[in-house]
Scaffold this motif. Structure first.
Motif, short mmCIF file in Angstrom:
data_model
loop_
_atom_site.label_atom_id
_atom_site.label_comp_id
_atom_site.label_asym_id
_atom_site.label_seq_id
_atom_site.Cartn_x
_atom_site.Cartn_y
_atom_site.Cartn_z
N SER A 69 0.80 -1.23 0.00
CA SER A 69 0.00 0.00 0.00
C SER A 69 0.84 1.28 0.00
O SER A 69 0.56 2.19 -0.79
N PRO A 70 1.88 1.38 0.85
CA PRO A 70 2.67 2.62 0.85
C PRO A 70 3.36 2.90 -0.48
O PRO A 70 3.73 4.04 -0.75
N LEU A 71 3.56 1.85 -1.29
CA LEU A 71 4.28 2.04 -2.55
C LEU A 71 3.34 2.41 -3.70
O LEU A 71 3.79 2.88 -4.74
N LEU A 72 2.04 2.21 -3.49
CA LEU A 72 1.13 2.34 -4.63
C LEU A 72 1.00 3.77 -5.14
O LEU A 72 0.84 3.99 -6.34
N ALA A 73 1.10 4.75 -4.23
CA ALA A 73 0.94 6.14 -4.66
C ALA A 73 1.99 6.50 -5.71
O ALA A 73 1.70 7.26 -6.64
N LYS A 74 3.19 5.95 -5.54
CA LYS A 74 4.27 6.28 -6.48
C LYS A 74 4.42 5.25 -7.59
O LYS A 74 5.28 5.40 -8.46
N ALA A 75 3.63 4.19 -7.56
CA ALA A 75 3.81 3.11 -8.52
C ALA A 75 3.36 3.54 -9.91
O ALA A 75 2.53 4.42 -10.07
#
Ligand code: HEC
Length: 184
Positions: A69-75
């Protein structure tokens, strides 16, 4: 006399053939024997390695799978689409696309696990039916399918890199008329 000479020639030829064969088998043994792979050699590049056969536990899950989840914004869904070519051997991604070796993945996020019509899921996946695929569950599954669902038919070693998984999941999210919101 001529006969015995002929016999000698034939014996010599047979003997020589024998020596050559021996020589070849000796040499090839010398070359071939040492190349015994220590572990299975069919691991997909960039994927999680499965433990060598005979290792104590069958549970190959990495100790900790970091949440996606924390990586999805920048994915990047575009990057993910490229990585998902690895999945396309077995999956289609278009709406109403056919099942192949694996089920069609349109709208998979938010879809019930093992719920796509017309696909014959393994018992391992059917056991998980009832709750939908969300970002974290897919993340765990594609890190190491066999560790997530022991006995799954998905013969895919997994994606080892958290960023690659995030990109693929960002791409899967776009495969919907109404994409699920990103985690807050
Ligand atoms: C070698 C073929 C193969 C590859 C490559 C593969 N899959 Fe699968 N996948 C399957 C099969 C077969 C199933 C059904 C598993 C079962 O029933 O145990 C499946 C199931 C799934 C499911 C569960 C779908 C549902 O309806 O419950 C997801 C999600 C999934 N795969 C995602 C991926 C992603 C993402 C990739 C690439 C990173 C990928 N797969 C690569 C064969 C494959």
């Amino acid at each position: 006399m001529a006969d015995s000479l002929e016999f000698n020639k034939i014996s010599a030829a047979v003997l020589l053939t024998g020596i050559v064969i021996l020589g070849i088998s000796f040499l090839s043994e010398g070359f071939v024997e040492p190349i015994v792979p220590a572990k299975d050699s069919f691991v997909v590049a960039g994927a999680v390695e499965e433990p060598a056969k005979g290792s104590s536990s069958g549970d190959a899950a990495p100790a900790v799978i970091p949440p996606v989840s924390p990586l999805l914004a920048k994915a990047s869904a575009t990057e993910g689409e490229g990585i998902a070519k690895k999945c396309a051997t077995c999956h289609t991604f278009v709406k109403d696309g056919p099942n192949k070796v694996g089920p069609n993945l349109w709208g998979v996020i938010g879809r019930g696990r093992a719920s796509h019509p017309g696909f014959d899921y393994s018992d391992a996946l059917k056991k998980l039916a009832g709750t939908p695929w969300n970002y974290e569950e897919i993340n765990k599954f594609i890190t190491n399918p066999k560790a997530y669902a022991n006995g799954t038919k998905m013969s895919f070693a997994g994606l080892a890199k958290p960023e690659e998984r995030a990109n693929v999941i960002a791409y899967l999210r776009t495969l919907s008329d109404t994409p699920q919101p990103l985690p807050q």
